[in-house]
Scaffold this motif. Sequence first.
Motif: not given
Length: 464
Positions: A303, A306, A443, A446-447, A450, A453-454
Amino acid sequence: MDTVIGRTGFHAQHTKNVGERGAIVHEMMRELDEDSIAYWATRNPNIVIADEVLNEAMVNDGAGGFRACADRQEVLDYGADRVRRVKRKFRDDKLDPKTGKMKGGTVTTSLLVSHLPKSMCIEIPGYYPVLDKKTGEPVVDADGDPMMRSRWVARDRDDARHYFQEVVQYLTDEAIPGGTEAVLGYDIQHSESTPHVQILADTFAEDPKDEDALRVESSRAWFSHRDVKDDKGKQKSGPTKLREYHAGLKQHLLDLGYDISADFDEARHLVGMGKDEYGQTMDAKRHVDTLKDRAVEDHEKLNEWDTSLLDLRDQLADRAEHLDERQRNLEARESELPTLRRHVEEMGREDGVKAAAAANDKIVKQRIAATLAPAWSAVDRQRKELEGLLAQAAQDRENYLIAATQLEQYNRTLQPLVEKWERANPHTERGAKAQRSATLIRQIEQRAAELRENTPTDDVEFGD
């Protein structure tokens, strides 16, 4: 801090060979001599030698109660006297041709073990190293640090003694077929990872046809017996009887006011899991919990990365927009050049002097150079700065992908346990906790998807 839940229950093991009682009592009442303590301490890393003096060995007094035991032979002698009162000869094992296993022999001895509820204990965190089952070496976590586990000691040893006496009383009244007389002895132990009581009993009860004799009642108490049926007339199985004993013990202790859970741990007490196997299971669980914590930490790092990558991407976008503006300004100035040339030509024609035209042309070039040079220099400087930022972004992206791969590996390691957690009964406290853990891991997965992908790409190009 999580609330400590007190649980009650017991584990039962049975043997057919009366001769095995000596080895059982040797370990159970090892505190009675120094040699036995030293012998078992080398075989059981949970034993704390300094606390062996806290253990209490009790032998049947033959009068309906128990007294302190000073010599293990007292327990064996009491049991031998009861063996001599059994009229019917013990059956020997026979080979089952279908399974290739020995079966059919007479079960003569039971060892029952019950631990003190955690709610009556004080935890000493990080007391024992977690040891590898095969090598005996300390187990390390993902960071290379030794994994440790807690030790639990009685909050009050008098309260613990009373609790264990209630457990012994219940089992002699409800489970052990011969009652108090069938209990050869018991030992309250405070010198291992959790306080517990070990109860050694035989499977004999009074023979209704001969008041001086005993008969074997192991099937009636612990296994299937044609005379023991439920309310519907169906013969009770061994597991059914165990469940009833556990439920009765739990209710008995709840009625006495002990701080224990209304549930009992079926996964441990009803599938043949003894204290050694249970310890190994808890070590494995601690390892999985460590992996889960590491996955959560990596998730937090992802995170952070990111956020950093998004900030860098915004900076690159701002720089690109600034360069586009500079480019548009250059193009606007270049578009003025034809008009300037025509103006010079008109001046040349009006003067009619070629020298003047050449001089003016030189002036035009000087003006063009003077106009464009600072702009191109600024563009070149901005390009170099942007290339440096892109190189840093590429390195951050590589670090990001490595971390994402590690997270996916942790997730694959946890996958079987997560699937088991997802199947847990959500209406129990353990099941609800298991499903919350499974939801957290899902979770995280899933994170991670994501974030992947980004992930910023490294396909930015610049023209000359």
